[in-house]
Write a protein that holds these residues in place. Structure first.
Motif, PDB file in Angstrom:
ATOM      1  N   GLU A  51       0.986  -1.444   0.021  1.00 46.04           N
ATOM      2  CA  GLU A  51      -0.049   0.045  -0.109  1.00 46.04           C
ATOM      3  C   GLU A  51       0.924   1.254   0.055  1.00 46.04           C
ATOM      4  O   GLU A  51       1.957   1.319   0.708  1.00 46.04           O
ATOM      5  CB  GLU A  51      -0.840  -0.133   1.275  1.00 46.04           C
ATOM      6  N   ASN A  52       0.585   2.174  -0.939  1.00 45.65           N
ATOM      7  CA  ASN A  52       1.635   3.215  -0.979  1.00 45.65           C
ATOM      8  C   ASN A  52       0.995   4.528  -0.327  1.00 45.65           C
ATOM      9  O   ASN A  52       0.114   5.157  -0.693  1.00 45.65           O
ATOM     10  CB  ASN A  52       1.875   3.667  -2.490  1.00 45.65           C
ATOM     11  N   THR A  53       1.473   4.636   0.861  1.00 42.78           N
ATOM     12  CA  THR A  53       0.882   5.753   1.623  1.00 42.78           C
ATOM     13  C   THR A  53       1.105   7.262   1.339  1.00 42.78           C
ATOM     14  O   THR A  53       0.612   8.169   1.617  1.00 42.78           O
ATOM     15  CB  THR A  53       1.270   5.806   3.200  1.00 42.78           C
ATOM     16  N   ALA A  54       2.169   7.178   0.356  1.00 46.91           N
ATOM     17  CA  ALA A  54       2.701   8.499  -0.217  1.00 46.91           C
ATOM     18  C   ALA A  54       1.997   8.823  -1.543  1.00 46.91           C
ATOM     19  O   ALA A  54       2.531   9.654  -2.259  1.00 46.91           O
ATOM     20  CB  ALA A  54       4.151   8.476  -0.316  1.00 46.91           C
ATOM     21  N   VAL A  65      -0.701  10.252  -3.126  1.00 48.04           N
ATOM     22  CA  VAL A  65      -1.257  11.514  -3.385  1.00 48.04           C
ATOM     23  C   VAL A  65       0.021  12.587  -3.763  1.00 48.04           C
ATOM     24  O   VAL A  65       0.109  13.075  -4.875  1.00 48.04           O
ATOM     25  CB  VAL A  65      -2.164  12.081  -2.280  1.00 48.04           C
ATOM     26  N   PRO A  66       0.964  12.678  -2.770  1.00 46.02           N
ATOM     27  CA  PRO A  66       2.134  13.702  -3.264  1.00 46.02           C
ATOM     28  C   PRO A  66       2.638  13.207  -4.663  1.00 46.02           C
ATOM     29  O   PRO A  66       3.335  14.067  -5.415  1.00 46.02           O
ATOM     30  CB  PRO A  66       2.764  13.713  -2.184  1.00 46.02           C
ATOM     31  N   ILE A  93       9.022   6.853  -0.566  1.00 48.54           N
ATOM     32  CA  ILE A  93       7.851   6.126  -0.254  1.00 48.54           C
ATOM     33  C   ILE A  93       8.303   5.746   1.288  1.00 48.54           C
ATOM     34  O   ILE A  93       9.346   5.941   1.865  1.00 48.54           O
ATOM     35  CB  ILE A  93       7.891   4.999  -0.918  1.00 48.54           C
ATOM     36  N   ASP A  94       7.296   5.255   2.023  1.00 51.22           N
ATOM     37  CA  ASP A  94       7.434   4.753   3.400  1.00 51.22           C
ATOM     38  C   ASP A  94       6.883   3.535   3.615  1.00 51.22           C
ATOM     39  O   ASP A  94       6.806   2.937   4.559  1.00 51.22           O
ATOM     40  CB  ASP A  94       6.701   5.806   4.345  1.00 51.22           C
ATOM     41  N   GLY A  95       6.383   2.932   2.416  1.00 52.71           N
ATOM     42  CA  GLY A  95       6.008   1.440   2.458  1.00 52.71           C
ATOM     43  C   GLY A  95       4.648   1.388   3.005  1.00 52.71           C
ATOM     44  O   GLY A  95       3.907   2.297   3.182  1.00 52.71           O
ATOM     45  N   PRO A  96       4.405   0.179   3.195  1.00 57.40           N
ATOM     46  CA  PRO A  96       5.142  -1.113   2.855  1.00 57.40           C
ATOM     47  C   PRO A  96       4.961  -1.570   1.497  1.00 57.40           C
ATOM     48  O   PRO A  96       3.864  -1.654   0.785  1.00 57.40           O
ATOM     49  CB  PRO A  96       4.109  -2.192   3.769  1.00 57.40           C
TER      50      PRO A  96
END
Lengths: 553, 369
Positions: B206-209, B211-212, B286-289
């Motif tokens: 899942e890519n938490t970043a 939107v930016p 990115i911060d993962g996971p």
């Protein structure tokens, strides 16, 4: 019978007309006199009165009138000595015998705006309402589809960049055998960039603050950097910098502000050859959010010897910064020149950026700066900010809320693909209700790279009496009962700079923990979630639409 | 959670190998879709290497619109491949699944590949736009020597549906993703792998970043950075942006999505470059996971993780055939006869790179000089 003139009190005020009424309890008061001694405006004074009481002793009622001389604490009705509700009396009273009570029926401005001159004050806005920032919630919570990060255990990097950042397409890189190096032959200007903590202390000048207050903030900032490893920077405000600091290694933690009064800049420019460190940045102030369009004012009563010498002016004169820089013709020309000459003064090693008031025209300024390769950031100061001295009407009715202003500026940069090139600094009303980290995180997710906080830091670190209900507001008069915004040694001796420094450190360490506690469930840990607007929601459809975030209720 | 099965080989092999690997990794509610990208094609495509292949799905009306458009654009159809559909319960069939081989319009025939690539992407995007509102056309890839298949359903059933076990469809690099849809309604464009101008990747996580990153990519002015029906599509575009647009060596992809800390940067000989890249490409961090498996136009395959390594991934094989899988059992299925002790489980600083033709595998470490 007394003559009619003696009975005509029409030209005097009654207590009911003042904004605060002192509630004094005769039965608890020991007449120690501490409250009257400490009152910064001399709104209360000891007084002697003749009291007639009817008493009766024995089994059968035998009323007996007794006249006694009694000592009381009395509130004066002189409009120049009105009670500001600061609560200093309550604080020193050993028996809880005295406290000011807000009087919503007051006719204060009626009397204070006499003579055609608007009432001036400092400190807080009269706006107790909840700001947009406090209505924003973080609703994108990592849990199962993406595992939550652990704010305590995972490695976090709550840092941001201050300075112009080259777009990736323009980086002067050459590739040789799969390895890159910087192509120095190209002579490409690589602008200076600082890595700082995303919350900075906003501009509060030497002069506006008392020596122990400014010193306390400065000490706190140095401690945070050198001991705690939190790279917090502090803007000096327009008012110069103590000469010893200019020549010290601590200068790198300070952003020097130059505003239209140019106070202290003679000294700063002359000290450049002796500086052992570059300042963190230079902030050119064009406007401030608390009184947009108005210049700054340090009232004469605060211009004592130390301030006069730092600013290079005579004592006891009003120090007004005009609302405009006298050399400024237009943003295209003069602002660019000012940015360039300030950059040049430090050999293009120091980021230089302008600070403007939140306004509908902020995007015009932004777009101009976006085209200027030497502009390092844009600081936008929204309404709700504090100030040393401003007209009541400016403070209460002028200005633009920061949330939508920063959002539209960020989205404008996104359209141009420059969202990472020109950092936006957001200020004005942050932590108005004490939620420093939450407000800062919300602004970052709306698009700010850095958040600048002045008033809250001042209140939280020196335990200022002010709040959103118009208490005290004596900042501009030099009579601050806490000793925060005064140059009177009798008052500022009340403030312990070590304690202020300690609180500065505590506030930032706590904010750091809280930011992690917000960012971890958002799934971010190594970079700030700048523009991560999918993390935010608001319980108002119109707001959600305006900020281009989701609506949740 | 998605299952990823990538195999790269010196010899041509069938995509059924990837599907079987996916099947061994299957767990829980997996199986809401399948995506396959084949590169370096064999079989009937072996002699058509220089011609672009349009892969997609369309309805009857869509086929007409597509043909008209391609005709008008000057593309000449020279070969058509369609799978022999075997109807399987639970899979709703579309009208046409196709891989059409075209010859370039004569006006661009002799131009440089870069210009041809730009034309191909524009054609694909136009077709996508034309068919998006009524879902009459889905165009997944349009590039020489590459075929993409996507459909909603269980991977094994889909293999049967497409007849992948019988078809003479072979390639040297095959990426397959068994999709487990967790977030959004199932949509064909959200199926991995994603492909753009020779660059392909698929992701588990899942890519938490998102939107930016999406905002940053979309503002780069490249027309191909659109879509984003899945938050993982940005990984393909970051790869494309890094290697094709910015012309950075492949290893810097890792440095961009998971930048090193300042004290770690100092240990690298190219520290000044890393500092600049970290600043300028800050929004792409990115911060993962996430685990990302991808390939580049020259046939290099790779695997990288987020800095916390919150999703598994393993690479192993024998000289001439390597598999990059999201789980070890998938690797056991794809290449059982390998030295298991040499399996690579990349850690947070690693990028596992398998060279073209599966010649060699190497682990590049971000901290190495």
């Amino acid at each position: 019978m007394e003559p009619a003139t003696k009975l005509d009190y029409n030209h005097q005020l009654s207590l009911k007309e003042l904004p605060y009424i002192i509630r004094w309890r005769d039965d608890r008061c020991t007449r120690c006199g501490r409250c009257t001694a400490v009152c910064p405006v001399k709104a209360i004074e000891p007084s002697v009165k003749l009291q007639r009481t009817v008493t009766s002793e024995g089994h059968i009622p035998t009323p007996l009138a007794v006249r006694r001389i009694v000592h009381v604490i009395e509130q004066v009705t002189d409009i120049d000595r009105y009670c500001t509700g600061c609560g200093a009396c309550t604080l020193v009273c050993p028996n809880d015998a005295i406290e000011p009570e807000y009087n919503p029926q007051n006719k204060f401005l009626l009397y204070k705006n006499k003579g055609g001159e608007g009432y001036k004050r400092g400190g807080r806005r009269n706006d107790p309402s909840i700001s947009t920032l406090d209505r924003l919630k973080f609703t994108r919570i990592s849990m199962l589809t993406d595992p939550a990060l652990d704010a305590g255990r995972h490695e976090f990097r709550v840092r941001t960049l201050l300075g112009r950042i080259l777009p990736p397409e323009e980086l002067p890189l050459i590739s040789v055998n799969g390895k890159l190096s910087v192509d120095k032959d190209k002579g490409k200007f690589i602008p200076p960039v600082r890595e700082i903590f995303p919350i900075m202390i906003g501009s509060m000048s030497v002069g506006a603050l008392s020596p122990p207050m400014w010193e306390g903030l400065a000490m706190g900032v140095a401690y945070l950097n050198e001991v705690e490893g939190l790279p917090v920077v502090m803007a000096t405000g327009e008012g110069g910098v103590p000469p010893r600091l200019l020549k010290s290694r601590f200068l790198k933690y300070f952003i020097l502000q130059i505003a239209s009064g140019y106070f202290g800049w003679d000294e700063i420019i002359h000290t450049i050859p002796e500086m052992v460190e570059d300042p963190a940045a230079i902030e050119i102030k064009y406007g401030q959010g608390a009184k947009p369009g108005d210049g700054g004012l340090l009232m004469a009563q605060k211009v004592l010897k130390l301030i006069a010498s730092i600013r290079g002016v005579p004592q006891f004169v009003d120090l007004a910064s005009p609302p405009t820089h006298q050399t400024k013709y237009s943003i295209e020309e003069a602002v660019a020149k000012m940015i360039q000459s300030m950059s040049m003064a430090w050999g293009f090693r120091v980021p230089v950026y302008p600070k403007i008031s939140g306004t509908k025209t902020a995007r015009a300024v932004l777009n101009n700066l976006a085209r200027n390769p030497y502009a390092s950031a844009l600081s936008i100061d929204g309404e709700d900010g504090g100030t040393g001295a401003a007209y009541n009407v400016s403070m209460d009715k002028m200005g633009h809320p920061i949330a939508s202003n920063i959002r539209e500026c960020y989205l404008d940069l996104v359209k141009q693909g420059k969202q990472n090139e020109l950092p936006l600094i957001a200020a004005g009303g942050i932590a108005k209700k004490g939620n420093l980290a939450a407000n800062a995180a919300a602004l970052i997710m709306l698009g700010a790279s850095i958040v600048s906080v002045g008033k809250y830091i001042m209140q939280a670190t020196a335990n200022c009496f002010g709040d959103e209900y118009n208490r005290c507001n004596l900042c501009n008069t030099g009579k601050c009962p806490r000793g925060i915004t005064t140059q009177d040694p009798k008052l500022y001796r009340r403030l312990d700079s070590d304690k202020v420094a300690e609180r500065v450190v505590e506030v930032f360490k706590a904010a750091n923990v809280e930011l992690k506690k917000i960012f971890a469930p958002m799934g971010r840990s190594t970079e700030l979630p700048i523009g991560m607007s999918d993390g935010l929601s608001v319980d108002d459809k119109a707001m959600a639409e305006r900020l281009e975030i989701s609506y949740a209720c | 959670m998605c299952r990823l099965a990538a195999i790269t080989s010196k010899e041509y092999f069938s995509p059924i190998e990837n599907i079987l690997a996916l099947e061994t990794m299957k767990e829980g509610h997996d199986g809401s879709g399948l995506g396959i990208t084949l590169k370096d094609l064999g079989g009937e495509f072996k002699d058509l290497k220089g011609y672009p292949i349009l892969s997609g799905i369309c309805s009857k009306e869509g086929a007409k619109i597509l043909d008209d458009y391609m005709d008008k654009s000057g593309f000449k159809l020279i070969h058509v491949w369609t799978p022999k559909i075997r109807h399987v319960k639970g899979i709703i069939s579309h009208d046409h699944y196709f891989a059409r081989v075209y010859d370039y319009p004569s006006s661009i025939k002799h131009n440089h590949l870069h210009e041809k690539e730009d034309l191909l992407v524009n054609v694909r995007l136009t077709l996508r736009k034309m068919g998006e509102s009524n879902q009459s056309i889905f165009a997944f890839s349009f590039y020489p020597d590459v075929i993409t298949l996507k459909e909603v359903g269980d991977p094994l059933q889909l293999a049967e549906f497409f007849g992948l076990d019988r078809e003479n469809l072979k390639a040297k690099i095959i990426f397959a993703q068994g999709r487990q849809n967790t977030n959004y309604a199932i949509y064909l464009y959200a199926c991995h792998p994603f492909f753009i101008q020779g660059y392909c990747s698929m992701t588990n996580g899942e890519n938490t970043a998102f939107v930016p990153i999406r905002e940053f990519l979309m503002s780069r002015g490249f027309p191909g950075y659109i879509g984003y029906n899945s938050d993982s599509e940005v990984f393909t575009h970051i790869l494309h942006y890094t290697v094709r647009q910015l012309r950075l060596p492949l290893t810097y992809y890792k440095d961009i999505i998971t930048p090193l800390k300042e004290n770690e940067i100092e240990t690298r000989t190219d520290s000044d470059v890393l500092r600049l890249i970290k600043q300028s490409l800050r929004p792409l961090c990115i911060d993962g996971p996430n685990v990302v498996i991808g390939f580049t136009p020259d046939g290099t395959c790779f695997m990288v993780h987020d800095a916390k390594k919150l999703r598994p991934g393993v690479v192993g094989g024998i000289k001439g055939k390597y598999a990059l899988m999201s789980e070890e059992c998938g690797l056991d299925s794809a290449i059982p006869k390998r030295d298991k002790s040499k399996d690579i489980f990349p850690m947070k600083y690693d990028m596992v790179i398998v060279g073209p033709q599966a010649e060699e595998v190497r682990v590049w470490n971000q901290l190495q000089n």
